[in-house]
Design a protein around this motif. Structure first.
Motif, mmCIF file in Angstrom:
data_model
loop_
_atom_site.group_PDB
_atom_site.id
_atom_site.type_symbol
_atom_site.label_atom_id
_atom_site.label_comp_id
_atom_site.label_asym_id
_atom_site.label_seq_id
_atom_site.Cartn_x
_atom_site.Cartn_y
_atom_site.Cartn_z
ATOM 1 N N PHE A 16 0.741 -1.258 -0.162
ATOM 2 C CA PHE A 16 0.050 -0.102 -0.001
ATOM 3 C C PHE A 16 0.921 1.201 -0.053
ATOM 4 C CE2 PHE A 16 -1.913 3.285 2.765
ATOM 5 C CZ PHE A 16 -2.902 3.733 2.077
ATOM 6 N N THR A 17 0.563 2.245 -0.867
ATOM 7 C CA THR A 17 1.400 3.429 -0.975
ATOM 8 C C THR A 17 0.592 4.866 -0.362
ATOM 9 O OG1 THR A 17 1.020 3.787 -3.071
ATOM 10 C CG2 THR A 17 3.006 2.677 -2.457
ATOM 11 N N GLU A 18 -0.761 4.809 -0.814
ATOM 12 C CA GLU A 18 -1.639 6.031 -0.414
ATOM 13 C C GLU A 18 -3.173 5.636 -0.624
ATOM 14 O OE1 GLU A 18 -1.629 9.461 -2.851
ATOM 15 O OE2 GLU A 18 0.147 8.550 -4.009
ATOM 16 N N GLU A 19 -3.842 6.565 -0.161
ATOM 17 C CA GLU A 19 -5.434 6.008 -0.160
ATOM 18 C C GLU A 19 -5.819 6.884 -1.525
ATOM 19 O OE1 GLU A 19 -7.681 7.636 3.133
ATOM 20 O OE2 GLU A 19 -6.973 6.060 4.446
ATOM 21 N N GLY A 20 -6.734 6.551 -2.184
ATOM 22 C CA GLY A 20 -7.137 7.101 -3.464
ATOM 23 C C GLY A 20 -8.475 6.975 -3.536
ATOM 24 N N GLU A 21 -9.211 7.279 -4.720
ATOM 25 C CA GLU A 21 -10.677 7.570 -4.857
ATOM 26 C C GLU A 21 -11.123 6.377 -5.785
ATOM 27 O OE1 GLU A 21 -12.429 9.605 -3.313
ATOM 28 O OE2 GLU A 21 -11.129 11.198 -2.814
ATOM 29 N N ASP A 22 -12.147 5.664 -5.257
ATOM 30 C CA ASP A 22 -12.574 4.565 -5.966
ATOM 31 C C ASP A 22 -13.814 5.071 -7.238
ATOM 32 O OD1 ASP A 22 -13.393 2.015 -7.028
ATOM 33 O OD2 ASP A 22 -14.805 1.575 -5.214
ATOM 34 N N PHE A 23 -13.226 5.801 -8.087
ATOM 35 C CA PHE A 23 -13.999 6.341 -9.286
ATOM 36 C C PHE A 23 -14.400 5.136 -10.182
ATOM 37 C CE2 PHE A 23 -11.546 10.303 -8.703
ATOM 38 C CZ PHE A 23 -12.492 11.237 -8.293
ATOM 39 N N VAL A 24 -13.696 4.256 -10.126
ATOM 40 C CA VAL A 24 -14.157 3.173 -11.102
ATOM 41 C C VAL A 24 -15.397 2.396 -10.442
ATOM 42 C CG1 VAL A 24 -13.605 0.714 -12.074
ATOM 43 C CG2 VAL A 24 -11.886 2.720 -11.953
ATOM 44 N N GLY A 25 -15.596 2.065 -9.132
ATOM 45 C CA GLY A 25 -16.500 1.572 -8.756
ATOM 46 C C GLY A 25 -17.848 2.269 -8.715
ATOM 47 N N LEU A 26 -17.656 3.838 -8.571
ATOM 48 C CA LEU A 26 -18.739 4.778 -8.582
ATOM 49 C C LEU A 26 -19.232 4.432 -10.061
ATOM 50 C CD1 LEU A 26 -20.510 6.956 -7.646
ATOM 51 C CD2 LEU A 26 -18.645 8.461 -8.213
ATOM 52 N N TYR A 27 -18.432 4.682 -11.147
ATOM 53 C CA TYR A 27 -18.810 4.956 -12.588
ATOM 54 C C TYR A 27 -19.474 3.828 -12.826
ATOM 55 C CZ TYR A 27 -16.355 9.531 -13.435
ATOM 56 O OH TYR A 27 -16.015 10.702 -13.294
ATOM 57 N N TYR A 28 -18.771 2.561 -12.445
ATOM 58 C CA TYR A 28 -19.583 1.347 -12.661
ATOM 59 C C TYR A 28 -20.942 1.194 -12.375
ATOM 60 C CZ TYR A 28 -20.391 -4.008 -12.099
ATOM 61 O OH TYR A 28 -21.147 -4.838 -12.133
ATOM 62 N N ASN A 29 -21.182 1.681 -11.278
ATOM 63 C CA ASN A 29 -22.599 1.646 -10.593
ATOM 64 C C ASN A 29 -23.734 2.491 -11.540
ATOM 65 O OD1 ASN A 29 -21.962 -0.283 -8.573
ATOM 66 N ND2 ASN A 29 -21.640 1.421 -7.220
ATOM 67 N N ILE A 30 -22.870 3.725 -11.756
ATOM 68 C CA ILE A 30 -23.823 4.672 -12.686
ATOM 69 C C ILE A 30 -24.110 3.919 -14.074
ATOM 70 C CG2 ILE A 30 -23.814 6.649 -13.901
ATOM 71 C CD1 ILE A 30 -22.065 7.816 -11.392
ATOM 72 N N LEU A 31 -22.962 3.457 -14.706
ATOM 73 C CA LEU A 31 -23.113 3.038 -16.362
ATOM 74 C C LEU A 31 -23.951 1.747 -16.101
ATOM 75 C CD1 LEU A 31 -19.755 3.886 -17.288
ATOM 76 C CD2 LEU A 31 -22.054 4.917 -18.186
ATOM 77 N N PHE A 32 -23.840 0.843 -15.085
ATOM 78 C CA PHE A 32 -24.745 -0.360 -15.074
ATOM 79 C C PHE A 32 -26.043 -0.159 -14.879
ATOM 80 C CE2 PHE A 32 -26.558 -4.275 -13.198
ATOM 81 C CZ PHE A 32 -26.148 -5.264 -14.570
ATOM 82 N N ASP A 33 -26.459 0.767 -14.059
ATOM 83 C CA ASP A 33 -27.722 1.364 -13.797
ATOM 84 C C ASP A 33 -28.329 2.004 -15.141
ATOM 85 O OD1 ASP A 33 -27.883 0.539 -11.252
ATOM 86 O OD2 ASP A 33 -27.453 2.599 -10.204
#
Length: 259
Positions: free
Chosen positions: A116-133
């Motif tokens: 682990f190096t640093e915390e980041g944003e889970d944009f992929v998980g968010l965009y995945y939910n949006i686009l699958f909906d």
């Protein structure tokens, strides 16, 4: 009589001191979790890569690699520290011999370590939910399709490797060929056809999904998303807001459009 009184006093003293004894806590085999670490091992790796975790499975981490602008898989056994303390969106470094298994996503062979190096944003998980909906909305538009095109050229938050990760996750979920492409690119490939007389545009065997978003500021951004099949066949989300609260991303759809 005095003898009996002495014995009674002795028994009472045993009861008194027994009741005041300190109770020791039961011993347990449980150990406190090992803290996540970002210390490199002493082994010198031939090659290092950096990227964002996009998916975690029992045996594998799927990582969007910055240097490759693509995704890879790496064994969870190579992770140093408590892997339960990391999650999708976190940034990791991978040290390995340079050898990969030529499948997709490619597997990093014999990794030396993952840290682990640093915390980041889970944009992929968010965009995945949006686009699958979005994909599931107005299902009639999906009739008889054999591919999905995804246009993210007007997005302000995803890296190139994260876009590839999003394509992979959507394909994996829908089991329909998914790739990055714009309207003009599909038109050039004759996958979008425009009738000469009416100028009516349509896709016979696919759909085009696009998402436009502002750059994240203060844990929030705005976006719109659309699924398009023809000039008279489209469905979308408008005036939407994505926001991170308590470390988790969610979104609100301002309105829906349909034609």
């Amino acid at each position: 009589m005095g003898k009996y009184l002495y014995m009674l006093a002795f028994l009472c003293s045993l009861i008194f001191y027994g009741g005041c004894a300190t109770v020791q806590p039961a011993e347990t085999d449980e150990k406190p979790p090992t803290a996540v670490t970002n210390e490199k091992p002493k082994v010198k790796s031939m090659q290092t890569l950096h990227g964002k975790i996009i998916k975690m499975e029992k045996d594998m981490l799927f990582v969007a690699i910055t240097e490759k602008k693509d995704i890879c898989q790496v064994s969870t056994n190579a992770f140093i520290g408590d892997i339960t303390q990391v999650e999708p969106g976190d940034i990791v470094e991978i040290g390995f011999s340079g050898v990969v298994l030529d499948i997709y996503p490619e597997i990093i062979a014999n990794p030396d370590y993952v840290i682990f190096t640093e915390e980041g944003e889970d944009f992929v998980g968010l965009y995945y939910n949006i686009l699958f909906d979005l994909f599931e909305g107005d299902p009639g538009l999906n009739s008889d399709i054999n591919f999905v095109a995804l246009d993210l050229t007007e997005d302000e938050n995803l890296t190139d490797s994260e876009k590839k990760a999003l394509v992979y996750l959507l394909w994996n979920r829908t089991q329909i060929e998914t790739r990055l492409a714009t309207y003009d690119e599909l038109l050039a490939e004759n996958l979008i056809v425009i009738e000469k007389d009416t100028k009516f545009a349509k896709m016979d065997t696919g759909i085009l999904m696009n998402m436009k978003s502002s750059k994240m500021e203060k844990d929030t951004f705005t976006f719109s998303a659309q699924k398009w099949r023809s000039s008279l066949g489209a469905y979308g989300f408008v005036d939407c807001i994505a926001k991170k609260e308590n470390g988790k991303w969610s979104y609100i759809v301002g309105g829906e459009m349909m034609s």
